[in-house]
Scaffold this motif. Sequence first.
Motif, PDB file in Angstrom:
ATOM      1  N   GLU A  14       0.837  -1.204   0.000  1.00 54.73           N
ATOM      2  CA  GLU A  14       0.000   0.000   0.000  1.00 54.73           C
ATOM      3  C   GLU A  14       0.875   1.258   0.000  1.00 54.73           C
ATOM      4  OE1 GLU A  14      -0.267  -2.589   1.954  1.00 54.73           O
ATOM      5  OE2 GLU A  14      -2.301  -2.937   2.662  1.00 54.73           O
ATOM      6  N   ALA A  15       1.943   1.249   0.838  1.00 51.42           N
ATOM      7  CA  ALA A  15       2.829   2.405   0.919  1.00 51.42           C
ATOM      8  C   ALA A  15       3.594   2.596  -0.388  1.00 51.42           C
ATOM      9  CB  ALA A  15       3.806   2.238   2.076  1.00 51.42           C
ATOM     10  N   GLU A  16       4.031   1.505  -0.998  1.00 49.06           N
ATOM     11  CA  GLU A  16       4.759   1.605  -2.269  1.00 49.06           C
ATOM     12  C   GLU A  16       3.858   2.140  -3.387  1.00 49.06           C
ATOM     13  OE1 GLU A  16       7.770  -2.138  -1.249  1.00 49.06           O
ATOM     14  OE2 GLU A  16       6.015  -2.406  -2.550  1.00 49.06           O
ATOM     15  N   CYS A  17       2.613   1.709  -3.404  1.00 52.34           N
ATOM     16  CA  CYS A  17       1.666   2.218  -4.396  1.00 52.34           C
ATOM     17  C   CYS A  17       1.340   3.688  -4.122  1.00 52.34           C
ATOM     18  CB  CYS A  17       0.393   1.379  -4.375  1.00 52.34           C
ATOM     19  SG  CYS A  17      -0.820   1.862  -5.621  1.00 52.34           S
ATOM     20  N   THR A  25       4.137   5.873  -5.476  1.00 52.11           N
ATOM     21  CA  THR A  25       3.993   6.059  -6.927  1.00 52.11           C
ATOM     22  C   THR A  25       2.882   7.050  -7.244  1.00 52.11           C
ATOM     23  OG1 THR A  25       4.703   3.764  -7.250  1.00 52.11           O
ATOM     24  CG2 THR A  25       3.630   4.860  -9.116  1.00 52.11           C
ATOM     25  N   LEU A  26       1.753   6.920  -6.550  1.00 49.10           N
ATOM     26  CA  LEU A  26       0.605   7.802  -6.784  1.00 49.10           C
ATOM     27  C   LEU A  26       0.952   9.254  -6.463  1.00 49.10           C
ATOM     28  CD1 LEU A  26      -2.437   8.095  -7.441  1.00 49.10           C
ATOM     29  CD2 LEU A  26      -2.900   7.652  -5.033  1.00 49.10           C
ATOM     30  N   PHE A  27       1.644   9.493  -5.356  1.00 47.87           N
ATOM     31  CA  PHE A  27       1.999  10.859  -4.969  1.00 47.87           C
ATOM     32  C   PHE A  27       2.966  11.497  -5.975  1.00 47.87           C
ATOM     33  CE2 PHE A  27       1.120   9.767  -0.276  1.00 47.87           C
ATOM     34  CZ  PHE A  27      -0.185  10.203  -0.405  1.00 47.87           C
ATOM     35  N   VAL A  28       3.969  10.727  -6.402  1.00 45.66           N
ATOM     36  CA  VAL A  28       4.955  11.255  -7.350  1.00 45.66           C
ATOM     37  C   VAL A  28       4.273  11.641  -8.667  1.00 45.66           C
ATOM     38  CG1 VAL A  28       6.969  10.680  -8.755  1.00 45.66           C
ATOM     39  CG2 VAL A  28       6.917  10.032  -6.349  1.00 45.66           C
ATOM     40  N   VAL A  29       3.447  10.742  -9.188  1.00 47.98           N
ATOM     41  CA  VAL A  29       2.768  11.007 -10.461  1.00 47.98           C
ATOM     42  C   VAL A  29       1.801  12.188 -10.311  1.00 47.98           C
ATOM     43  CG1 VAL A  29       1.204  10.056 -12.192  1.00 47.98           C
ATOM     44  CG2 VAL A  29       3.018   8.621 -11.239  1.00 47.98           C
ATOM     45  N   ALA A  30       1.067  12.220  -9.183  1.00 52.57           N
ATOM     46  CA  ALA A  30       0.084  13.292  -8.979  1.00 52.57           C
ATOM     47  C   ALA A  30       0.772  14.658  -8.897  1.00 52.57           C
ATOM     48  CB  ALA A  30      -0.709  13.033  -7.702  1.00 52.57           C
ATOM     49  N   PRO A  43       4.168   4.789 -13.800  1.00 53.98           N
ATOM     50  CA  PRO A  43       3.714   3.510 -13.230  1.00 53.98           C
ATOM     51  C   PRO A  43       4.160   2.291 -14.036  1.00 53.98           C
ATOM     52  CG  PRO A  43       1.912   5.095 -13.273  1.00 53.98           C
ATOM     53  CD  PRO A  43       3.027   5.694 -14.060  1.00 53.98           C
ATOM     54  N   ALA A  44       4.468   2.473 -15.314  1.00 60.25           N
ATOM     55  CA  ALA A  44       4.851   1.339 -16.160  1.00 60.25           C
ATOM     56  C   ALA A  44       6.153   0.704 -15.707  1.00 60.25           C
ATOM     57  CB  ALA A  44       4.965   1.790 -17.622  1.00 60.25           C
ATOM     58  N   PHE A  45       7.049   1.474 -15.064  1.00 60.12           N
ATOM     59  CA  PHE A  45       8.287   0.859 -14.549  1.00 60.12           C
ATOM     60  C   PHE A  45       8.344   0.848 -13.020  1.00 60.12           C
ATOM     61  CE2 PHE A  45       9.565   5.335 -14.802  1.00 60.12           C
ATOM     62  CZ  PHE A  45      10.271   5.513 -13.623  1.00 60.12           C
ATOM     63  N   MET A  46       7.578   1.724 -12.342  1.00 58.60           N
ATOM     64  CA  MET A  46       7.623   1.739 -10.880  1.00 58.60           C
ATOM     65  C   MET A  46       6.857   0.567 -10.278  1.00 58.60           C
ATOM     66  SD  MET A  46       7.286   5.844 -10.116  1.00 58.60           S
ATOM     67  CE  MET A  46       7.701   5.737  -8.375  1.00 58.60           C
ATOM     68  N   PHE A  47       5.705   0.215 -10.855  1.00 58.95           N
ATOM     69  CA  PHE A  47       4.940  -0.919 -10.318  1.00 58.95           C
ATOM     70  C   PHE A  47       5.712  -2.239 -10.430  1.00 58.95           C
ATOM     71  CE2 PHE A  47       0.458   1.138 -10.735  1.00 58.95           C
ATOM     72  CZ  PHE A  47       0.703   1.839  -9.562  1.00 58.95           C
ATOM     73  N   PRO A  48       6.343  -2.541 -11.578  1.00 58.79           N
ATOM     74  CA  PRO A  48       7.145  -3.782 -11.621  1.00 58.79           C
ATOM     75  C   PRO A  48       8.328  -3.764 -10.640  1.00 58.79           C
ATOM     76  CG  PRO A  48       6.628  -3.038 -13.838  1.00 58.79           C
ATOM     77  CD  PRO A  48       6.198  -1.940 -12.903  1.00 58.79           C
ATOM     78  N   LEU A  49       8.980  -2.599 -10.470  1.00 56.95           N
ATOM     79  CA  LEU A  49      10.120  -2.529  -9.555  1.00 56.95           C
ATOM     80  C   LEU A  49       9.695  -2.735  -8.106  1.00 56.95           C
ATOM     81  CD1 LEU A  49      12.195   0.458 -11.031  1.00 56.95           C
ATOM     82  CD2 LEU A  49      12.657  -1.989 -11.219  1.00 56.95           C
ATOM     83  N   LEU A  95      -2.646   3.427 -12.678  1.00 54.00           N
ATOM     84  CA  LEU A  95      -2.683   3.787 -11.259  1.00 54.00           C
ATOM     85  C   LEU A  95      -3.891   3.175 -10.561  1.00 54.00           C
ATOM     86  CD1 LEU A  95      -1.660   7.562 -11.252  1.00 54.00           C
ATOM     87  CD2 LEU A  95      -0.365   5.647 -10.293  1.00 54.00           C
ATOM     88  N   ALA A  96      -5.045   3.200 -11.229  1.00 50.67           N
ATOM     89  CA  ALA A  96      -6.260   2.644 -10.631  1.00 50.67           C
ATOM     90  C   ALA A  96      -6.113   1.145 -10.387  1.00 50.67           C
ATOM     91  CB  ALA A  96      -7.454   2.919 -11.547  1.00 50.67           C
TER      92      ALA A  96
END
Length: 611
Positions: free
Chosen positions: A34-37, A40-45, A62-68, A459-460
């Motif tokens: 949850e914290a990792e997601c 990512t959400l805060f950085v993109v927003a 998100p295309a490279f942050m979610f896999p990492l 992101l969703a």
Amino acid sequence: MKILSYLLVYRRFLLIVLTPLLLLPLPLIIKTKEAECAYTLFVVAIFWLTEALPLAVSALLPAFMFPLFGIMASKEVASVYFKDFHLLLIGVICLATSIEKWNLHKRVALRMVMLVGVNPAWLTLGFMVSCGFLSMWLSNTSAAAMVMPIVEAVAQQITKADAEADALEMSCSNGSINPALELDENEGECESSDWKEKEKQVNGYDNNVGSTVCTIEKENEKEKENEKEKEQNLPPSETGRKSREEKYSGIFKIMCLCVAYSATIGGLTTITGTSTNLIFAEHFNTRYPGCQCINFGSWFVFSIPIAVVIMLLSWVWLQWLFLGFDFKNMFKCGKKKTAREEASAQVIKEEYKKLGPMSYPEIVTLVLFILMTLLWFTREPGFIPGWSSLFPEYKGYATDSTTALVIGLLFFIIPAKPQSRTSNGENTIFGYTPLITWKEFQSCMPWEIAILVGGGFALADGCEVSKLSEWVANKLTPLGSLPLWLIILISCLIVTSVTEVASNPATITIFLPILSPLAEAIHVNPLFILIPATLCTSFAFLLPVANPANAIVFSYGHLNVMDMVKAGLGINIIGVAVVMLAIMTWIVPMFDLYTYPSWAPIVPSANSTGL
């Protein structure tokens, strides 16, 4: 000072570097998905709101942050970047490309303006209706860019007529009369009556010399004495000219603002009218696949009254703000047209004559446009079986994007020029060229919006997989103690405020994953909160930079920032009020909003996450 100047120059670079670093403790200290997601959400927003990076580039994070972070596999993330929304967008852009290429938009706009007449109030309403109608099917930016040249031509012609009338007035005051020019009788009566009022306060006026000696009444306020003295020292022709300049400056401002605002308001009425509506539809259908209630027809039915009411109230507001609202003159029948109104009518007629008769490509484009609209409306109208019922074994397979793609492909197939017969009766054969080409389509296709929306879907999905949405829903449960109308109003005001400083697609992409869990947490039909928020995301009326349509209109030089702020603030209030009225009245029975639907998930009351 040099350090500050360097910081100012490299502020975007610093924002790009420092944002991920300052937020890094979130996933390092709270080691949960949850914290990792959320990181990512805060950085993109933040990147979306500040536009430190191009919107499409930020959407690819998100295309490279979610896999990492191990939230989603790369193949899974990639698959959500292209969905049904993109197919619908492609079909709509094919139609828009053909409309723009063959000038069908200009014909529609001019015809609508000719229908309402050239009275300044009705003329502005005509521009609003024509621009709003175009915006229903084209992007807001395209609609504003199409109509503004016509508005500018009308404004220039009015200025020209004003100069001719001033020349006549000067010649009359010098004792010569030019029979080729005629002043409007009503205008002359108004000026003479105004001058008679002034003569009561003027002593020693000599028509031959043109000098005045003014006496100012003692009871007038001291701070206004100098201004009144200057006005009274002017001859009547100069005074009338200044008052007309102020009046027509107000008319030019209204015409410009009505184009900017109607381009946005018109887009509210259809799913394809704005990118925010499309993003909402795709997010809603993906999150709640069991609900088939949101389609082109249902959206149009509940949104058209909203757009009509907002447009009419905005028209009244702009009239009152810049000109004052004179019902008597506006609705007076048989009133003789002024020289300015005649000039406006003339330039509009001339522009329409330049188009000539409807060409073959225009007719084909219009037929395909009508066919696409009819197929959208009749797919699942609700009160009768639609054409989708012809395929009962494939229920739910065909969507609005199916219709858009079928019609869109026809633009690449149908030839742009038919065979024509010569005087000898022989057929003239033209080289085969379709209505639109791929290069023309590419020039109109908003690829940035397509990638931006894909990033929002990623992101969703990441929020769902990581259980961040569930955690947010549990934290928002106490809001259920507030009245429902207050929750909706707060969400509308927040979204309307953010969209003034951030792009509309970015705003709706950020808030949809937050508002959906909120509705589920307080056990309210998600449509009750999502529909108003989606509509209010388009209310970017305050600043020139808030909306591309605003920027286009502002660039013509008739407006300043304060004009747009004053007018936009009132229209923002009107828009939110009308949306609140709609969601609490006629939209309720359409979707049975007071009942929590079976297609929405039941959120557990306990918090089982580690965040």
